[in-house]
Design an enzyme around this catalytic site. Structure first.
Site: not given
Ligand code: DOR
Length: 428
Positions: A67, A69-71, A101, A159, A186, A312, A316
């Protein structure tokens, strides 16, 4: 592809029920021997083999984070496939599964191919993409999951948001039953969650912030377990945060429903009071809860209700997290702190043995995703992680390989860190 020879390590390979001190060799990027002196010597004598003395260290299959997020594409100011996988490698992970996402959303077979293409050029680790369940994550039309699965998607997830339409979830799970892939959910009921920036409770009332109740998560977990039961599909509950969700997954398993679950370190280590101390660095979805929930998540990890450990990893940018509790996006980074958090908070106090913890980061996620990783079986890919269980270090986020620094674990002193990460026998 390289040759490597790792001597005298405690080899823990849950897939093959191995936990013993010995040697491991990798030849031409593949596992060549585990404890076999004949092959080991041949590799040791080869000109190209790199030798690692692993006395006192743990040698495991390359860790898998299911899980992340590579953005990329779209949010490269937060992370790229290159920087996210560099953070993964630094954290001991050789394989990661990345969420859909991005912008655009990974919702077509071509976009799955695009992720594999970028990863083949820039990634340090193996990258296995998820496709989204609904087009553009909008929640109103299913994607071409069949096509994306053929293109290499290892599962499907919206997600970050919940698929609120139960009929769509039924159809997604019905396709899962037919084709075998997991649907990763999610779980936060949007209406109960509206405007929430943290858990609903004493701290949210004290701070005057809108909170999300445990029921927001529990209702969707209950609904989706019912739909998995009805269709026979494989439901995987992402980042479990409530005692209720743990209980529901446990009951579902007992009834024979194909439901699996994962937990993230922050959900068994931190309560919602952290928001007071750390502000937006403790803001994520689902939110940090209470000690009762933490105890239930740990119990779920111990009794097998929670199958896997995942991070996860949700980078950011600093300017985004600085916006304040209402505007800042949800999520924290996690790839580089996962191993020491697991060893310090689960293995050291005896909640899990080292082998049980490693299984949740190797063989189990590999089997949930259907990927040929997470094992030290002879002839399989030579992805290996070496862990120093005695090393004590402080989390220094300024040294992170991630583009972002949003973590609530900054400055924590932890014991048991990743030491070497090998992908196909080559140090990454
Ligand atoms: O805190 C989170 N950030 N929960 C998620 O399910 C998505 C993720 C995100 O994409 O920043």
């Amino acid at each position: 592809m390289s040759d490597a020879f790792i001597t005298n390590g405690r080899i823990i390979d849950p897939a093959n029920d191995i936990d013993e001190v010995g040697d491991l060799s990798i030849a031409n990027g593949k596992i060549a021997s585990v404890n076999s002196s004949r092959t080991s010597r041949a590799v040791q004598q080869s000109q190209t083999a790199t030798v690692y003395d692993a006395a006192g260290l743990i040698v495991t299959p390359g860790l898998i984070d299911m899980h992340v997020h590579l953005r990329e594409p779209g949010f490269e100011h937060k992370e790229t496939i290159a920087t996210g996988t560099a953070a993964a490698a630094a954290g001991g992970f050789t394989s990661i599964a990345c969420m859909a996402n991005t912008s655009p959303v990974i919702d077509t077979p071509e976009k799955i191919e695009q992720i594999y293409d970028i990863a083949s050029k820039t990634a340090k680790t193996n990258v296995f993409p998820f496709g989204s369940i609904t087009k553009n994550l909008a929640g109103d039309e299913l994607t071409d999951m069949r096509g994306m699965y053929s293109a290499g998607a290892v599962g499907f997830s919206d997600d970050g948001v919940t698929v609120m339409n139960a009929a769509l979830m039924r159809d997604a799970l019905a396709l899962s039953a037919e084709l075998g892939f997991p649907i990763m959910v999610h779980c936060e009921e949007h209406n109960l969650n509206a405007g929430a920036v943290m858990n609903l409770g004493e701290t949210s009332r004290k701070l005057g912030l809108i909170g999300s109740p445990n029921a927001a998560e529990d209702i969707i977990v209950a609904r989706d377990i019912m739909l998995a039961e009805m269709t026979g599909g494989h439901l995987h509950v992402l980042h479990v945060s409530t005692a209720g969700a743990v209980g529901l997954v446990r009951q579902g398993k007992l009834r024979g429903v194909h439901v699996t679950a994962e937990a993230c370190p922050h959900h068994w280590l931190l309560t919602d009071t952290e928001i007071e101390k750390q502000g937006t660095d403790a803001k994520m979805h689902p939110p940090l809860r209470t000690q009762t929930d933490i105890d239930a998540v740990i119990e779920g990890l111990c009794d097998g209700t929670i199958d896997a450990i995942a991070t996860d990893h949700a980078p950011h940018a600093p300017e985004e997290k600085k916006q304040g509790m209402l505007e800042a996006p949800n999520g924290i980074i996690g790839l580089e702190t996962c191993v020491p958090l697991v060893f310090t908070s689960l293995v050291e106090p005896g909640h899990l043995t080292a082998a049980e913890a490693i299984a949740k980061m190797t063989a189990i996620p590999a089997s949930l995703l259907g990927i040929n990783r997470g094992t030290l079986a002879i002839g399989t890919v030579g992805d290996v992680t070496v862990i120093n269980p005695d090393l004590v270090n402080q989390v220094d986020v300024t040294k992170s390989r991630s583009k972002s620094q949003n973590t609530p674990f900054s400055g924590w002193k932890l014991k048991g860190w990743q030491a070497v990460t090998l992908r196909e026998g080559r140090e990454i």
